[in-house]
Design a protein around this motif. Structure first.
Motif, PDB file in Angstrom:
ATOM      1  N   GLN A  55       0.986 -12.149  -0.296  1.00 11.46           N
ATOM      2  CA  GLN A  55      -0.038 -11.547  -1.156  1.00 11.46           C
ATOM      3  C   GLN A  55      -0.944 -10.657  -0.330  1.00 11.46           C
ATOM      4  N   VAL A  69      -4.486  -8.390  -0.809  1.00 13.05           N
ATOM      5  CA  VAL A  69      -5.619  -8.156  -1.695  1.00 13.05           C
ATOM      6  C   VAL A  69      -6.561  -7.159  -1.042  1.00 13.05           C
ATOM      7  N   GLU A  70      -6.656  -5.968  -1.647  1.00 15.15           N
ATOM      8  CA  GLU A  70      -7.546  -4.934  -1.135  1.00 15.15           C
ATOM      9  C   GLU A  70      -8.948  -5.096  -1.709  1.00 15.15           C
ATOM     10  N   CYS A 100      -7.944  -5.337   3.619  1.00 13.33           N
ATOM     11  CA  CYS A 100      -6.759  -5.888   2.968  1.00 13.33           C
ATOM     12  C   CYS A 100      -6.497  -7.256   3.581  1.00 13.33           C
ATOM     13  N   PHE A 119      -3.650   1.806  -1.470  1.00 11.74           N
ATOM     14  CA  PHE A 119      -2.799   0.624  -1.464  1.00 11.74           C
ATOM     15  C   PHE A 119      -2.556   0.148  -0.038  1.00 11.74           C
ATOM     16  N   TYR A 141       5.891  -4.902   0.925  1.00 15.84           N
ATOM     17  CA  TYR A 141       5.000  -5.630   0.028  1.00 15.84           C
ATOM     18  C   TYR A 141       3.783  -4.742  -0.215  1.00 15.84           C
ATOM     19  N   TRP A 142       3.287  -4.771  -1.448  1.00 13.65           N
ATOM     20  CA  TRP A 142       2.155  -3.912  -1.811  1.00 13.65           C
ATOM     21  C   TRP A 142       1.029  -4.721  -2.421  1.00 13.65           C
ATOM     22  N   GLY A 143      -0.194  -4.290  -2.164  1.00 10.08           N
ATOM     23  CA  GLY A 143      -1.337  -4.835  -2.869  1.00 10.08           C
ATOM     24  C   GLY A 143      -1.492  -4.154  -4.213  1.00 10.08           C
ATOM     25  N   GLN A 144      -2.516  -4.574  -4.941  1.00 13.69           N
ATOM     26  CA  GLN A 144      -2.721  -4.034  -6.291  1.00 13.69           C
ATOM     27  C   GLN A 144      -3.474  -2.708  -6.281  1.00 13.69           C
ATOM     28  N   GLY A 145      -4.062  -2.364  -5.161  1.00 14.48           N
ATOM     29  CA  GLY A 145      -4.765  -1.094  -5.029  1.00 14.48           C
ATOM     30  C   GLY A 145      -6.257  -1.216  -5.278  1.00 14.48           C
ATOM     31  N   THR A 146      -7.011  -0.326  -4.654  1.00 14.08           N
ATOM     32  CA  THR A 146      -8.446  -0.248  -4.876  1.00 14.08           C
ATOM     33  C   THR A 146      -8.833   1.218  -5.039  1.00 14.08           C
TER      34      THR A 146
END
Length: 128
Positions: free
Chosen positions: A3, A5-6, A22, A95, A117-122
């Protein structure tokens, strides 16, 4: 399960600064290269910066070179993006990305890849 998280995005005036973070979980953070990418409305995802597993090697996109700094704290499982001298063109969703394999280098990660793997973005919005 990895996981990412940004945090740290927001609205800032041109010339200002922001620091993105992140936080990673789910595996041994220090064994993998990390990176930041961004995507503006109607545009493709763009390489911003990548950093090697130990933090000693970094790469930057031409548009952010000299203004942005990527760093990581392996003890805190966190990668950062310090953004200075922000411009309106920096407005985008940012991201965080993590390599899926230890063999993937920061150099290779410059190309956005569905295997990361990618975060959800900010969201970062720079007003002119």
């Amino acid at each position: 399960q990895v996981q990412l998280v940004e945090s740290g995005g927001g609205l800032v005036q041109a010339g200002g600064s922001l620091r993105l973070s992140c936080a990673a979980s789910g595996r041994s953070f220090g064994n993998y290269a990390m990176g930041w990418f961004r995507q503006a409305p109607g545009k493709e995802r763009e390489f911003v910066a990548t950093i090697s597993r130990g933090g000693g090697t970094t790469y930057y996109g031409d548009s952010v070179k000299g203004r942005f700094t990527i760093s990581r704290d392996n003890a805190k499982n966190t990668v950062y993006l310090q953004m200075n001298s922000l411009k309106a063109d920096d407005t985008a969703v940012y991201f965080c990305a993590a390599a899926q394999r230890p063999s993937t280098t920061a150099h290779t990660m410059r190309v956005a890849d569905s295997l990361y793997y990618w975060g959800q973005g900010t969201q970062v919005t720079v007003s002119s």
